[in-house]
Design a protein around this motif. Structure first.
Motif, PDB file in Angstrom:
ATOM      1  N   SER A   2       0.828  -1.267   0.056  1.00 57.53           N
ATOM      2  CA  SER A   2       0.019  -0.006  -0.073  1.00 57.53           C
ATOM      3  C   SER A   2       0.916   1.320   0.176  1.00 57.53           C
ATOM      4  CB  SER A   2      -1.033  -0.050   1.416  1.00 57.53           C
ATOM      5  OG  SER A   2      -1.790   1.350   1.436  1.00 57.53           O
ATOM      6  N   ALA A  37       1.636   9.216  -6.137  1.00 60.81           N
ATOM      7  CA  ALA A  37       1.977  10.691  -5.925  1.00 60.81           C
ATOM      8  C   ALA A  37       3.157  11.062  -6.645  1.00 60.81           C
ATOM      9  CB  ALA A  37       2.452  10.671  -4.230  1.00 60.81           C
ATOM     10  N   SER A  58       0.825  13.363   2.177  1.00 65.30           N
ATOM     11  CA  SER A  58      -0.332  12.348   2.210  1.00 65.30           C
ATOM     12  C   SER A  58       0.176  10.776   2.016  1.00 65.30           C
ATOM     13  CB  SER A  58      -0.942  12.522   0.572  1.00 65.30           C
ATOM     14  OG  SER A  58      -2.003  11.443   0.444  1.00 65.30           O
ATOM     15  N   VAL A  59       1.345  10.464   1.426  1.00 67.43           N
ATOM     16  CA  VAL A  59       1.717   9.441   1.549  1.00 67.43           C
ATOM     17  C   VAL A  59       2.021   8.806   3.124  1.00 67.43           C
ATOM     18  CG1 VAL A  59       3.516   7.654   0.715  1.00 67.43           C
ATOM     19  CG2 VAL A  59       2.787   9.223  -0.836  1.00 67.43           C
ATOM     20  N   GLU A  75       2.461   1.560  -3.507  1.00 70.67           N
ATOM     21  CA  GLU A  75       1.555   2.136  -4.489  1.00 70.67           C
ATOM     22  C   GLU A  75       1.120   3.537  -4.407  1.00 70.67           C
ATOM     23  OE1 GLU A  75       0.229   0.795  -6.986  1.00 70.67           O
ATOM     24  OE2 GLU A  75       0.936  -1.311  -7.076  1.00 70.67           O
ATOM     25  N   GLU A  76       0.772   3.783  -3.169  1.00 75.78           N
ATOM     26  CA  GLU A  76       0.441   5.246  -2.872  1.00 75.78           C
ATOM     27  C   GLU A  76       1.757   6.379  -3.308  1.00 75.78           C
ATOM     28  OE1 GLU A  76      -2.050   7.055  -1.350  1.00 75.78           O
ATOM     29  OE2 GLU A  76      -3.238   5.400  -1.762  1.00 75.78           O
ATOM     30  N   TRP A  77       2.897   5.804  -3.079  1.00 76.14           N
ATOM     31  CA  TRP A  77       4.037   6.791  -3.338  1.00 76.14           C
ATOM     32  C   TRP A  77       4.183   6.624  -5.034  1.00 76.14           C
ATOM     33  CZ3 TRP A  77       9.353   5.219  -0.866  1.00 76.14           C
ATOM     34  CH2 TRP A  77      10.447   6.196  -1.187  1.00 76.14           C
ATOM     35  N   ASP A 106      -2.412   3.353   8.337  1.00 73.75           N
ATOM     36  CA  ASP A 106      -2.419   2.144   8.336  1.00 73.75           C
ATOM     37  C   ASP A 106      -1.872   1.470   9.416  1.00 73.75           C
ATOM     38  OD1 ASP A 106      -3.472   2.165   5.863  1.00 73.75           O
ATOM     39  OD2 ASP A 106      -1.568   1.646   4.772  1.00 73.75           O
ATOM     40  N   HIS A 164      -0.769   8.623   5.073  1.00 78.46           N
ATOM     41  CA  HIS A 164      -1.560   6.859   4.877  1.00 78.46           C
ATOM     42  C   HIS A 164      -0.936   5.903   5.536  1.00 78.46           C
ATOM     43  CE1 HIS A 164      -3.970   4.350   2.293  1.00 78.46           C
ATOM     44  NE2 HIS A 164      -2.884   3.667   2.557  1.00 78.46           N
ATOM     45  N   THR A 165       0.744   6.234   5.543  1.00 77.92           N
ATOM     46  CA  THR A 165       1.141   4.923   6.170  1.00 77.92           C
ATOM     47  C   THR A 165       0.756   5.019   7.790  1.00 77.92           C
ATOM     48  OG1 THR A 165       2.896   5.199   4.720  1.00 77.92           O
ATOM     49  CG2 THR A 165       3.454   4.067   6.654  1.00 77.92           C
TER      50      THR A 165
END
Length: 634
Positions: A472, A480, A615-616, A475-477, A623, A619-620
């Motif tokens: 995750s 971005a 944001s990344v 993928e977010e990275w 999680d 998000h981490t």
């Protein structure tokens, strides 16, 4: 053998392992390229600031004075240069004294007055309503700047501007708070403040440099000479990897960390012991690459055994169906049993290697990636703040007026301009390299994860929570990085390079005109000496003897040539003086045009980067909190 090997390579499991190995090899290269590009970008920020300051000092030393008030006055015309005269020639005295230099052209009309300042107090986190953030508007602005690079402007405005305070003045609502009005600054003071914040922006990358393991003494894999980088590759080092009873690899290949070279992995009874290996990001990705190469060889060997086993089993079935010779049948049975035993050993080796890869991925790589995201977030946050201040600093340039100077561009100033052009070119190149290196890094990493997480567990539901977290994150990275618009900032630096190049061209034209003028005056001096000699021989007013035959008058002829050459010398001198005025006015005008576009673009780019990595990272963290909550639930 060739056909069999080719068939093994085409098997899905072997093919996927081969792709995994390829992605990891790309990641090793991408990590090193990102480290090198990061270093070069920070260096370019420092050297560009230094070159700008050197350029501004050289320009100021040419008596280019900047005043917001009053409008420039036309200086009186300089007297003509003294020309050697013959003491016996009244005619030559009258010739050299009669022509007067025409007054220099009046200064160009000023552009429309600049609007009054509205940035005494500002918050960098609130977007300006007047700032363009789309690429279409930026391209239009860039086109305007490019068309105006050869335009000569005079005074910008008669209004005295507010001035930016060096340093951050914090309040409760923002990292940056105040831009306070102070006394007007001159060109050198403005550029000096820009240089200070370029240094602060470069210092913001120190934490990331540590994570990327940038050595303080620089990279052995790259060399720079005269501001040019010749190689972004990576160093070659021998390796000493031992795989025990496993098929020996041909070597680790190209290494970037001495720690990895010094370490050994020894396979003992199906288990792997790591000896003296630190958990740096460099060593982690290179050890992962080594394990992926080992896994590929093991999977390929296992697939070869499996194919041989299938062949022997088919042969055995045929022998049993035909009730063939007992000895032949038993021999085939033993070969099948041996292959089954080898398959079991191969499977255990694959399992052991896969376990080590997972262990490295979850216990070392994942925390390192979180640290990298955090480092990128912090770096771009500080760079955004610095570029915000610089954006307002350069607004003061529009309040500067240039009094046209008769001082020609010195050789030192020409060299400082060429150096500035070189450094801005390096800045543009290193910016593009940095962006590409980050894209290549995350693309390689994400590609490897997509294959490694689903290699032996094709059901996504069977993935562990830890696997989901690292996947995750990447993928977010990846998303971005794809959303970051680097074109605006890149074109901003490129447009500044364009206006600096225009100054270089104009300085070269001025220097050419100077040489031409000096050559004509040198020729004039030579002709004057020849005229003196003739006047001494024939007298200043000699006339041809009246013998009925027209005779040449060498003195008169020479005097006419001298007068014509003098007129040409004065013309070339005037052209040179005009060229000097053009250079001086163009210099300030192009700085006023180019620098705002640079920092407008850098503010936008750094803002997007900051928010993307925030944001990344958030998000981490989200999680991690969800996992902690699940663990607390009964």
């Amino acid at each position: 053998m060739g056909c069999c090997y080719s068939r093994v390579e085409r098997e899905e499991t072997v093919s996927r392992c081969k792709s995994r190995k390829r992605y990891m090899k790309q990641l090793v290269k991408a990590r090193q390229a990102m480290s090198a590009a990061h270093t070069m970008y920070l260096r370019s920020l420092r050297t560009t600031g230094s070159a700008l300051l050197q350029f501004a000092n050289a320009e100021t030393h040419l008596h280019l004075h900047h005043h917001p008030l009053p409008p420039p006055q036309t200086p009186p015309p300089p007297p003509p240069p003294p020309v050697p005269m013959s003491p016996s020639s009244d005619t030559w005295t009258s010739v050299t004294a009669s022509p007067a230099l025409p007054p220099p052209p009046p200064p160009p009309p000023p552009p429309p007055p600049a609007p009054s300042s509205t940035w005494d107090f500002w918050d960098p986190f609130v977007p300006s309503s007047s700032r363009s953030v789309t690429e279409e508007e930026w391209e239009e602005a860039t086109t305007t700047a490019s068309e105006a690079v050869v335009t000569v402007t005079g005074a910008a405005s008669t209004a005295a501007p507010p001035s930016v305070v060096s340093g951050f003045s914090k309040d409760s609502s923002s990292e940056l708070a105040m831009v306070v009005s102070r006394n007007t600054k001159d060109l050198v003071e403005i550029i000096k403040e820009l240089d200070e914040y370029l240094l602060k922006a470069a210092d913001a990358g120190a934490q990331l440099s540590s994570l990327l393991e940038v050595p303080s003494s620089g990279f052995s894999s790259q060399s720079s000479h005269g501001g040019k980088v010749y190689n972004y590759g990576w160093s070659l080092s021998p390796s000493s990897w031992t795989w025990g009873s496993s098929p020996k690899l041909s070597g680790f290949g190209k290494m970037g960390c001495n720690e990895v070279v010094k370490s050994n992995l020894v396979t003992i009874g199906g288990s792997v012991n790591n000896v003296n290996i630190n958990s740096s990001h460099c060593s982690t990705v290179e050890r992962l690459y080594a394990w992926e190469k080992k896994l590929f060889e093991e999977v390929k060997a296992a697939e070869t055994i499996k194919m041989e086993h299938e062949k022997k089993v088919a042969t055995l079935k045929k022998l049993e169906m035909k009730r063939a010779d007992y000895m032949k049948t038993e021999k085939t049975k033993k070969e099948v049993e041996k292959l089954e035993s080898e398959m079991m050993v191969a499977s255990q080796a694959i399992e052991s290697t896969s376990t080590e890869i997972i262990k490295l991925r979850e216990t070392e790589l994942h925390p390192q990636l979180i640290d990298l995201v955090k480092g990128l977030m912090c770096m771009w946050r500080t760079m955004y703040e610095c570029h915000q201040v610089q954006k307002h600093i350069v607004q003061q340039l529009k309040y500067l007026n240039a009094i046209p100077s008769a001082e020609p561009t010195s050789e030192i100033h020409r060299q400082s301009t060429l150096q500035l052009e070189l450094e801005v070119q390096q800045w543009h190149m290193s910016f593009c390299n940095m962006v590409k290196a980050q894209q290549d890094y995350i693309q390689s990493l994400t590609g490897w994860l997509r294959l490694s997480l689903f290699q032996f567990s094709k059901n996504p539901l069977s993935r562990t929570v830890q696997e989901s977290k690292i996947y995750s994150l990447c993928e977010e990275w990846h998303l971005a990085v794809d959303r970051i618009p680097d074109k605006v900032a890149s074109e901003g630096i490129k447009s500044f390079l364009t206006v600096i190049h225009a100054i270089v061209v104009q300085q070269a034209e001025e220097h050419k005109q100077k040489k031409k003028s000096e050559s004509v005056f040198k020729d004039l001096e030579k002709k004057v000496v020849e005229l003196r000699s003739l006047e001494c021989k024939y007298g200043p007013y000699s006339t041809p003897e009246s013998s009925g035959v027209a005779r040449r008058n060498p003195v008169a002829e020479k005097r006419v040539k001298v007068e014509m050459l003098q007129a040409k010398a004065e013309e070339e001198k005037t052209k040179h003086e005009n060229s000097v005025s053009v250079t001086r006015a163009m210099t300030l005008n192009n700085l006023q045009l180019g620098l705002p576009h640079v920092f407008e673009g850098m503010v936008g780019f750094s803002s997007v980067c900051m928010h993307a990595y925030e944001s990344v990272y958030n998000h981490t963290k989200s999680d991690s909190q969800e996992v902690d909550v699940k663990r607390l639930q009964p």
